[in-house]
Design a protein around this motif. Sequence first.
Motif, PDB file in Angstrom:
ATOM      1  N   ALA A   1       8.314  11.099   3.609  1.00  9.31           N
ATOM      2  CA  ALA A   1       9.371  11.993   4.090  1.00  9.31           C
ATOM      3  C   ALA A   1       8.978  12.710   5.370  1.00  9.31           C
ATOM      4  CB  ALA A   1       9.729  13.015   3.007  1.00  9.31           C
ATOM      5  N   SER A   2       7.670  12.839   5.602  1.00 15.43           N
ATOM      6  CA  SER A   2       7.243  13.537   6.817  1.00 15.43           C
ATOM      7  C   SER A   2       7.573  12.722   8.060  1.00 15.43           C
ATOM      8  CB  SER A   2       5.755  13.889   6.757  1.00 15.43           C
ATOM      9  OG  SER A   2       4.956  12.743   6.959  1.00 15.43           O
ATOM     10  N   ASN A   3       7.796  11.414   7.920  1.00 14.73           N
ATOM     11  CA  ASN A   3       8.140  10.571   9.069  1.00 14.73           C
ATOM     12  C   ASN A   3       9.548  10.000   9.028  1.00 14.73           C
ATOM     13  OD1 ASN A   3       5.461  10.747  10.014  1.00 14.73           O
ATOM     14  ND2 ASN A   3       4.883   9.183   8.558  1.00 14.73           N
TER      15      ASN A   3
ATOM     16  N   HIS B   1       3.301   9.966  -2.348  1.00 10.02           N
ATOM     17  CA  HIS B   1       3.819   8.896  -1.499  1.00 10.02           C
ATOM     18  C   HIS B   1       5.184   9.265  -0.926  1.00 10.02           C
ATOM     19  CE1 HIS B   1       0.922   5.664  -1.713  1.00 10.02           C
ATOM     20  NE2 HIS B   1       0.804   5.826  -3.019  1.00 10.02           N
TER      21      HIS B   1
ATOM     22  N   ARG C   1      13.598  13.152   4.518  1.00 12.21           N
ATOM     23  CA  ARG C   1      13.014  14.469   4.724  1.00 12.21           C
ATOM     24  C   ARG C   1      13.790  15.608   4.043  1.00 12.21           C
ATOM     25  NH1 ARG C   1       9.345  16.068   8.942  1.00 12.21           N
ATOM     26  NH2 ARG C   1       9.135  18.319   8.832  1.00 12.21           N
TER      27      ARG C   1
ATOM     28  N   THR D   1      12.385  17.634   0.836  1.00  7.72           N
ATOM     29  CA  THR D   1      12.098  19.057   1.057  1.00  7.72           C
ATOM     30  C   THR D   1      12.787  19.909  -0.017  1.00  7.72           C
ATOM     31  OG1 THR D   1      11.942  18.684   3.432  1.00  7.72           O
ATOM     32  CG2 THR D   1      12.269  20.950   2.729  1.00  7.72           C
TER      33      THR D   1
ATOM     34  N   ALA E   1       6.472   2.119   1.312  1.00  6.22           N
ATOM     35  CA  ALA E   1       6.770   0.872   2.030  1.00  6.22           C
ATOM     36  C   ALA E   1       7.013  -0.280   1.049  1.00  6.22           C
ATOM     37  CB  ALA E   1       5.630   0.528   2.995  1.00  6.22           C
TER      38      ALA E   1
ATOM     39  N   TRP F   1       6.426  12.256  -0.537  1.00  5.90           N
ATOM     40  CA  TRP F   1       6.237  13.419   0.319  1.00  5.90           C
ATOM     41  C   TRP F   1       5.766  12.993   1.710  1.00  5.90           C
ATOM     42  CZ3 TRP F   1       3.348  17.783  -2.750  1.00  5.90           C
ATOM     43  CH2 TRP F   1       3.732  19.031  -2.264  1.00  5.90           C
ATOM     44  N   VAL F   2       4.735  12.138   1.719  1.00  4.66           N
ATOM     45  CA  VAL F   2       4.149  11.703   2.976  1.00  4.66           C
ATOM     46  C   VAL F   2       5.150  10.825   3.754  1.00  4.66           C
ATOM     47  CG1 VAL F   2       2.321  10.244   3.928  1.00  4.66           C
ATOM     48  CG2 VAL F   2       1.766  11.991   2.250  1.00  4.66           C
TER      49      VAL F   2
END
Lengths: 201, 201
Positions: free
Chosen positions: B120-122, B115, B127, B131, B37, B117-118
């Motif tokens: 990218a999950s949203n 950071h 993403r 991945t 962010a 990775w997390v």
Amino acid sequence: MGAVTTADRVPKQDRSRATRQRLLAAAVACLAEHGWAGSTVSAVAERAGVSRGAAQHHFPTREDLFTAAVEYVAEERSLALRALFPEGTTAADRPAVVTALVDLYTGPLFRAALHLWVAASNEEQLRGRVTELEARVGRETHRIAVDLLTADERRPGVRETVQGLLDMARGLGLANLLTDDTVRRARVVDQWAALMEETLG
Amino acid sequence: MGAVTTADRVPKQDRSRATRQRLLAAAVACLAEHGWAGSTVSAVAERAGVSRGAAQHHFPTREDLFTAAVEYVAEERSLALRALFPEGTTAADRPAVVTALVDLYTGPLFRAALHLWVAASNEEQLRGRVTELEARVGRETHRIAVDLLTADERRPGVRETVQGLLDMARGLGLANLLTDDTVRRARVVDQWAALMEETLG
């Protein structure tokens, strides 16, 4: 202010508890879907169908709401884990126990906790709260793991073996964050469960 | 537009490469400190002492910049890992190799990657990129681990043992995010390195 009878009081407490639980469940879902940046008290109140004022009555700050949510669901998860083995376990149940432990770290609760964890690494207001929460949840998970694995921690290496298993479980949770890692995970878990037998005996 | 001689061109390429590397290093530091962010192209350009236009010349989008940064540092890290054992390794080096592998997942690079990775999950835009990046970096790390551990993957269980070690290493990285976990980590790693010998032989 009329006299409050017991009959009045109980349903009100029930309603309050139900509201609290709806807020906690909505907070976990919100964290898992939108991350910390997208998780506010207002968003959770709306999702739970509760007024912002009522939400703030239960949880004065954003930090209160989200740490309580992760703790609540972690407790529910611990109960569910123990409930899988209502008769207790023997060494023969270890493969099933290892699988159940690893399963704690896939799915929405782990994703929610991970968001909170990562946010706490940069936000001073969260850091202390989440550190303390994670220590408490981690100790409880370790205790359940030792119990269900019928592991004797007085034997050398046993404590570290169980800790390493839980560390691996968290790493497997990360590996499952962006892709479905189910097939690979099952093979890794089988192999490590076999290696653990060496120490657990 | 005068003719560009070779002598002119080389320093310009060097300058361009140096600018690119400053941006990449600044991007990793920014991610590790402020999370996704708080990580914008402008913030990174300012930190690197480069104009926003120059930053966008190298990396047209925010996603380009941060995925390139994590990949670049992962590559640097792989080179550094191999450089620790310039003569190659034997089975006797395994404890040192396991420690070096686990060390990959503590420190700022892991924090930066986590950071990304997390986030990218949203975030749909991230993403796919992340991945694919993680799959590539993961394969390369596995390859180095097999090589330095002198592990023979044709033997049953060896591949899964090495994968489990790297999963555990990522989990240990998570455990080190909010608190200094060095002492506990060393004990866990010692125990699991000993257990791995059972399979690696």
